[in-house]
Design a protein around this motif. Structure first.
Motif, PDB file in Angstrom:
ATOM      1  N   PRO A   1      18.410   3.231  -4.705  1.00  0.00           N
ATOM      2  CA  PRO A   1      17.521   2.716  -3.658  1.00  0.00           C
ATOM      3  C   PRO A   1      16.119   3.307  -3.785  1.00  0.00           C
ATOM      4  O   PRO A   1      15.957   4.450  -4.222  1.00  0.00           O
ATOM      5  CB  PRO A   1      18.193   3.185  -2.363  1.00  0.00           C
ATOM      6  N   PRO A   2      15.105   2.539  -3.387  1.00  0.00           N
ATOM      7  CA  PRO A   2      13.739   3.086  -3.409  1.00  0.00           C
ATOM      8  C   PRO A   2      13.529   4.059  -2.255  1.00  0.00           C
ATOM      9  O   PRO A   2      14.054   3.866  -1.162  1.00  0.00           O
ATOM     10  CB  PRO A   2      12.860   1.837  -3.254  1.00  0.00           C
ATOM     11  N   HIS A   3      12.774   5.123  -2.532  1.00  0.00           N
ATOM     12  CA  HIS A   3      12.453   6.135  -1.538  1.00  0.00           C
ATOM     13  C   HIS A   3      10.936   6.170  -1.383  1.00  0.00           C
ATOM     14  O   HIS A   3      10.219   6.415  -2.356  1.00  0.00           O
ATOM     15  CB  HIS A   3      12.940   7.516  -1.983  1.00  0.00           C
ATOM     16  N   LYS A   4      10.434   5.921  -0.180  1.00  0.00           N
ATOM     17  CA  LYS A   4       8.989   5.970   0.070  1.00  0.00           C
ATOM     18  C   LYS A   4       8.524   7.412  -0.081  1.00  0.00           C
ATOM     19  O   LYS A   4       9.109   8.320   0.510  1.00  0.00           O
ATOM     20  CB  LYS A   4       8.672   5.450   1.472  1.00  0.00           C
ATOM     21  N   ILE A   5       7.486   7.617  -0.906  1.00  0.00           N
ATOM     22  CA  ILE A   5       7.029   8.976  -1.167  1.00  0.00           C
ATOM     23  C   ILE A   5       5.593   9.187  -0.711  1.00  0.00           C
ATOM     24  O   ILE A   5       4.808   8.249  -0.624  1.00  0.00           O
ATOM     25  CB  ILE A   5       7.186   9.363  -2.659  1.00  0.00           C
ATOM     26  N   VAL A   6       5.303  10.453  -0.414  1.00  0.00           N
ATOM     27  CA  VAL A   6       3.976  10.878   0.001  1.00  0.00           C
ATOM     28  C   VAL A   6       3.588  12.102  -0.822  1.00  0.00           C
ATOM     29  O   VAL A   6       4.440  12.767  -1.410  1.00  0.00           O
ATOM     30  CB  VAL A   6       3.932  11.222   1.513  1.00  0.00           C
ATOM     31  N   SER A   7       2.295  12.394  -0.842  1.00  0.00           N
ATOM     32  CA  SER A   7       1.796  13.561  -1.554  1.00  0.00           C
ATOM     33  C   SER A   7       1.826  14.767  -0.629  1.00  0.00           C
ATOM     34  O   SER A   7       1.352  14.698   0.502  1.00  0.00           O
ATOM     35  CB  SER A   7       0.372  13.293  -2.030  1.00  0.00           C
ATOM     36  N   THR A   8       2.382  15.883  -1.113  1.00  0.00           N
ATOM     37  CA  THR A   8       2.420  17.103  -0.314  1.00  0.00           C
ATOM     38  C   THR A   8       1.403  18.129  -0.803  1.00  0.00           C
ATOM     39  O   THR A   8       1.032  19.028  -0.062  1.00  0.00           O
ATOM     40  CB  THR A   8       3.826  17.734  -0.325  1.00  0.00           C
ATOM     41  N   SER A   9       0.996  18.014  -2.042  1.00  0.00           N
ATOM     42  CA  SER A   9      -0.066  18.830  -2.633  1.00  0.00           C
ATOM     43  C   SER A   9      -0.362  18.235  -4.008  1.00  0.00           C
ATOM     44  O   SER A   9       0.299  17.288  -4.438  1.00  0.00           O
ATOM     45  CB  SER A   9       0.343  20.305  -2.740  1.00  0.00           C
TER      46      SER A   9
ATOM     47  N   THR B   1       0.828  -1.215   0.000  1.00  0.00           N
ATOM     48  CA  THR B   1       0.000   0.000   0.000  1.00  0.00           C
ATOM     49  C   THR B   1       0.859   1.259   0.000  1.00  0.00           C
ATOM     50  O   THR B   1       0.385   2.339   0.357  1.00  0.00           O
ATOM     51  CB  THR B   1      -0.927   0.020   1.225  1.00  0.00           C
ATOM     52  N   ASN B   2       2.117   1.152  -0.388  1.00  0.00           N
ATOM     53  CA  ASN B   2       3.013   2.305  -0.397  1.00  0.00           C
ATOM     54  C   ASN B   2       3.513   2.595  -1.803  1.00  0.00           C
ATOM     55  O   ASN B   2       3.595   1.708  -2.651  1.00  0.00           O
ATOM     56  CB  ASN B   2       4.208   2.059   0.528  1.00  0.00           C
ATOM     57  N   MET B   3       3.889   3.851  -2.035  1.00  0.00           N
ATOM     58  CA  MET B   3       4.423   4.289  -3.308  1.00  0.00           C
ATOM     59  C   MET B   3       5.896   4.641  -3.097  1.00  0.00           C
ATOM     60  O   MET B   3       6.255   5.279  -2.100  1.00  0.00           O
ATOM     61  CB  MET B   3       3.639   5.509  -3.811  1.00  0.00           C
ATOM     62  N   TYR B   4       6.738   4.236  -4.043  1.00  0.00           N
ATOM     63  CA  TYR B   4       8.174   4.476  -3.970  1.00  0.00           C
ATOM     64  C   TYR B   4       8.661   5.093  -5.274  1.00  0.00           C
ATOM     65  O   TYR B   4       8.094   4.848  -6.344  1.00  0.00           O
ATOM     66  CB  TYR B   4       8.937   3.169  -3.727  1.00  0.00           C
ATOM     67  N   ALA B   5       9.738   5.867  -5.173  1.00  0.00           N
ATOM     68  CA  ALA B   5      10.400   6.424  -6.345  1.00  0.00           C
ATOM     69  C   ALA B   5      11.861   6.011  -6.291  1.00  0.00           C
ATOM     70  O   ALA B   5      12.460   5.937  -5.218  1.00  0.00           O
ATOM     71  CB  ALA B   5      10.290   7.941  -6.348  1.00  0.00           C
ATOM     72  N   LEU B   6      12.433   5.705  -7.454  1.00  0.00           N
ATOM     73  CA  LEU B   6      13.857   5.431  -7.531  1.00  0.00           C
ATOM     74  C   LEU B   6      14.399   5.980  -8.833  1.00  0.00           C
ATOM     75  O   LEU B   6      13.684   6.074  -9.828  1.00  0.00           O
ATOM     76  CB  LEU B   6      14.170   3.945  -7.378  1.00  0.00           C
ATOM     77  N   VAL B   7      15.645   6.388  -8.807  1.00  0.00           N
ATOM     78  CA  VAL B   7      16.319   6.909  -9.990  1.00  0.00           C
ATOM     79  C   VAL B   7      17.298   5.850 -10.451  1.00  0.00           C
ATOM     80  O   VAL B   7      18.160   5.411  -9.697  1.00  0.00           O
ATOM     81  CB  VAL B   7      17.037   8.236  -9.682  1.00  0.00           C
ATOM     82  N   ASP B   8      17.127   5.442 -11.723  1.00  0.00           N
ATOM     83  CA  ASP B   8      17.889   4.334 -12.295  1.00  0.00           C
ATOM     84  C   ASP B   8      17.775   3.118 -11.370  1.00  0.00           C
ATOM     85  O   ASP B   8      16.684   2.758 -10.989  1.00  0.00           O
ATOM     86  CB  ASP B   8      19.330   4.735 -12.575  1.00  0.00           C
ATOM     87  N   GLN B   9      18.871   2.543 -10.986  1.00  0.00           N
ATOM     88  CA  GLN B   9      18.825   1.352 -10.135  1.00  0.00           C
ATOM     89  C   GLN B   9      19.135   1.702  -8.676  1.00  0.00           C
ATOM     90  O   GLN B   9      19.529   0.848  -7.893  1.00  0.00           O
ATOM     91  CB  GLN B   9      19.822   0.301 -10.639  1.00  0.00           C
TER      92      GLN B   9
END
Length: 155
Positions: free
Chosen positions: A95-103, A85-93
């Motif tokens: 590490p994944p970074h858990k992200i949240v909406s700020t607006s 139930t989480n969203m992650y962002a990663l650049v190329d290969q």
């Protein structure tokens, strides 16, 4: 000696960060009225990654359309993925970074390593930008490049 693609992408990012930093320093030095004071134009964009006090956890139905790979202006790829139930962002290969909406259309990694603006354009694809922390590195010639924050556009 052949440099792997990931190494080339990191070098491209570091070169971009060095050029942007040099340009900013050059402008600041030209506008410097004395040795003790540095004037920064009001219009200069501050590259910061802040996590506001109020943000929203997104659920899979909220971010389903965001899950994709986005090409960045430096040749790297931003990937938005879901895990449970989480969203992650990663650049190329990286590490994944858990992200949240700020607006609306804006997202920040909880570890403050990425900040994104993603505007979905339907059939026209997506537009936006990524502000990210490029970690400090020691180069092969012995020089040290400190940690920097860079802004990259979608292409």
């Amino acid at each position: 000696m052949e440099i792997p693609n990931r190494g080339k992408n990191i070098m491209k990012t570091l070169c971009l960060a060095i050029v942007l930093g040099g340009l900013a320093l050059s402008s600041a030095l030209q506008a410097q009225p004395s040795e003790d004071t540095v004037s920064v134009p009001v219009s200069a964009r501050q590259l910061r990654i802040d996590l506001p006090d109020a943000y929203s956890k997104m659920w899979p139905e909220d971010y389903r359309d965001l899950v994709a790979n986005y090409s960045l202006s430096n040749g790297q790829t931003l990937s938005i993925i879901s895990r449970g139930t989480n969203m992650y962002a990663l650049v190329d290969q990286g590490p994944p970074h858990k992200i949240v909406s700020t607006s609306r259309n804006n997202y920040v990694a909880l570890d403050r390593q990425l900040k994104m603006e993603i505007v979905l354009g339907g059939d026209q694809g997506a537009s936006g930008s990524v502000t990210m922390v490029v970690p400090s590195r020691s180069l092969s010639d012995g020089r040290f490049v400190p940690e920097q924050v860079v802004l990259l556009a979608f292409r």
